[in-house]
Design a protein around this motif. Structure first.
Motif, mmCIF file in Angstrom:
data_model
loop_
_atom_site.group_PDB
_atom_site.id
_atom_site.type_symbol
_atom_site.label_atom_id
_atom_site.label_comp_id
_atom_site.label_asym_id
_atom_site.label_seq_id
_atom_site.Cartn_x
_atom_site.Cartn_y
_atom_site.Cartn_z
ATOM 1 N N GLU A 8 0.845 -1.198 0.000
ATOM 2 C CA GLU A 8 0.000 0.000 0.000
ATOM 3 C C GLU A 8 0.883 1.252 0.000
ATOM 4 O O GLU A 8 0.657 2.193 -0.769
ATOM 5 N N GLN A 9 1.887 1.219 0.840
ATOM 6 C CA GLN A 9 2.835 2.332 0.924
ATOM 7 C C GLN A 9 3.537 2.536 -0.418
ATOM 8 O O GLN A 9 3.663 3.648 -0.918
ATOM 9 N N TYR A 10 3.976 1.414 -0.994
ATOM 10 C CA TYR A 10 4.695 1.470 -2.284
ATOM 11 C C TYR A 10 3.796 2.073 -3.364
ATOM 12 O O TYR A 10 4.231 2.926 -4.146
ATOM 13 N N ILE A 11 2.548 1.610 -3.418
ATOM 14 C CA ILE A 11 1.627 2.110 -4.456
ATOM 15 C C ILE A 11 1.423 3.613 -4.294
ATOM 16 O O ILE A 11 1.494 4.370 -5.265
ATOM 17 N N ARG A 12 1.217 4.040 -3.036
ATOM 18 C CA ARG A 12 1.025 5.484 -2.804
ATOM 19 C C ARG A 12 2.269 6.268 -3.213
ATOM 20 O O ARG A 12 2.191 7.269 -3.912
ATOM 21 N N ASP A 13 3.433 5.767 -2.791
ATOM 22 C CA ASP A 13 4.678 6.495 -3.042
ATOM 23 C C ASP A 13 5.068 6.536 -4.514
ATOM 24 O O ASP A 13 5.837 7.401 -4.916
ATOM 25 N N SER A 14 4.581 5.573 -5.300
ATOM 26 C CA SER A 14 5.060 5.496 -6.687
ATOM 27 C C SER A 14 4.110 6.148 -7.697
ATOM 28 O O SER A 14 4.371 6.118 -8.900
ATOM 29 N N GLN A 15 3.011 6.753 -7.241
ATOM 30 C CA GLN A 15 2.030 7.297 -8.195
ATOM 31 C C GLN A 15 2.592 8.428 -9.061
ATOM 32 O O GLN A 15 2.322 8.487 -10.267
#
Ligand SMILES: [Zn+2]
Length: 381
Positions: A8-15
């Motif tokens: 979840e963190q990765y998805i948010r950070d990579s947008q």
């Protein structure tokens, strides 16, 4: 749940990076058969982001192997690099209120970018998988590319390919499960022609073509069960001037079906119609310019299982019921070879194949979630 939080963190950070990746890809023209530059960009990106073994094959596919062994089973997850547009100059790109506008931005650039961002997560976290995985940015999906890239992948890996997923949708709930096959032809009419006044009565190529079109549109499409079969004359041209009996003319014709028996019957009907419409003093030359197969003998249980895992991911991420549809995508090729395949969408966009194509960037995070949720079915923990 630590993995879920990490993801979840990765998805948010990579947008932001994901959006930039889409802008960068859109700036590289990639008409079918000319994907060299976009392929090189993707290969370099994979190499820099955990896929050291990524290569470009002779069909201009970028192949990034993950946990792939010499002989072991593989699953394929692909998205295509080519655009339907012939442009070799970068196409106009603009953004407004979270919507990107550019030909090809959704089909298939955003789907490809989501695949790349998710592949990086999988590779960098070294998620354990039950089989090898091939992340593929493939060539020649559109139009007269005739699925060349996917054909090369199935030819090379088909024997050990357990299943196949292509990301080529325009929403997060549709799953293409039925393969629409098609045959496309160029038909040329040739006659002696002549002067409209002096040679009046001689055969005209336009007359021959028009008679053929008339007959083609009298065809009653075959039916097998709940099959759907269509045909279309999409383009017609020819002649020389208003006072010339036309010497040549040509048309483009296609028929499609989601049932291979109907496709075969259409093939026979077409050949018979052309033969019947060929005058003694003229010629009809037929050239096959595209061929997309229907599904062959696919193990129904394995195919249903794949559909169900796709459907489960759609439900989990969107809270909506998936919509199963028929379509003509790269998955036609593995299906024709008996390999279970589906097509998923990991972004929301529209007006594909037009200059007004758009992408809703707010859908990308859920697109990543959907792909990762589906990918969990390959993970061993
Ligand atoms: Zn596409």
């Amino acid at each position: 749940m630590a993995l879920r939080e990490d993801l979840e963190q990765y998805i948010r950070d990579s947008q932001e990076e994901l959006k930039q990746l889409i802008r960068d890809l859109c700036a590289i023209p990639a008409p079918s058969h000319h994907e060299e530059n976009r392929a090189a960009f993707c290969r370099d990106w994979f190499v820099r982001n955990g896929g050291e073994n990524a290569v470009i094959d002779e069909a201009l596919n970028v192949i990034c192997p993950y946990h792939v062994t010499e002989e072991g089973d593989v699953v394929v997850i692909m998205a295509h690099t080519d655009t339907v547009f012939p442009d070799t100059e970068p196409m106009p790109f603009r953004e407004q209120d979270g919507v990107m506008y550019c030909p090809g931005v959704t089909d298939d650039t955003a789907n490809l970018a989501v695949l790349m961002i998710c592949a990086r997560y999988i590779m960098q976290r070294n998620l354990p998988t039950a089989t090898g995985v091939l992340f593929v940015a493939n060539s020649c999906e559109e139009g007269l590319g005739n699925l060349k890239g996917c054909r090369a992948i199935v030819e090379r890996y088909g024997r050990r390919m357990r299943e196949f997923v292509t990301l080529d949708g325009t929403d997060l709930v549709s799953i293409v499960t039925r393969a629409v096959g098609s045959h496309r032809y160029r038909v040329r009419a040739l006659t002696d022609g002549g002067h409209s006044f002096r040679d009046f009565g001689k055969r005209s190529a336009i007359q021959v073509l028009a008679a053929l079109v008339d007959q083609l549109y009298r065809v009653e499409v075959p039916v097998e069960g709940d099959s759907h079969t269509t045909y279309n004359v999409g383009l017609i041209s020819g002649g020389t001037s208003v006072n010339t009996i036309a010497q040549s003319g040509e048309l483009l014709y296609e028929y499609r079906s989601d049932d291979r028996r109907c496709l075969e019957q259409m093939s026979a009907i077409f050949a018979e119609t052309v033969a019947r419409c060929t005058p003694p003093d003229g010629k009809l030359q037929v050239e096959l310019i595209g061929e997309r197969p229907c599904a062959g003998d696919v193990d129904q249980r394995a195919w249903m299982d794949l559909m169900e895992r796709g459907a489960a991911a759609v439900r989990t991420v969107t809270g909506r019921e998936p919509v199963f549809t028929a379509g003509s995508t790269d998955s036609n090729i593995p299906l024709s070879a008996g390999i279970p395949a589906i097509c998923l969408g990991v972004c929301v966009g529209g007006k594909c194949h037009t200059r007004e194509e758009w992408l809703d960037t707010a859908s990308l995070a859920d697109g990543c979630r959907l792909l990762m949720e589906f990918f969990r079915s390959y993970c061993t923990k």
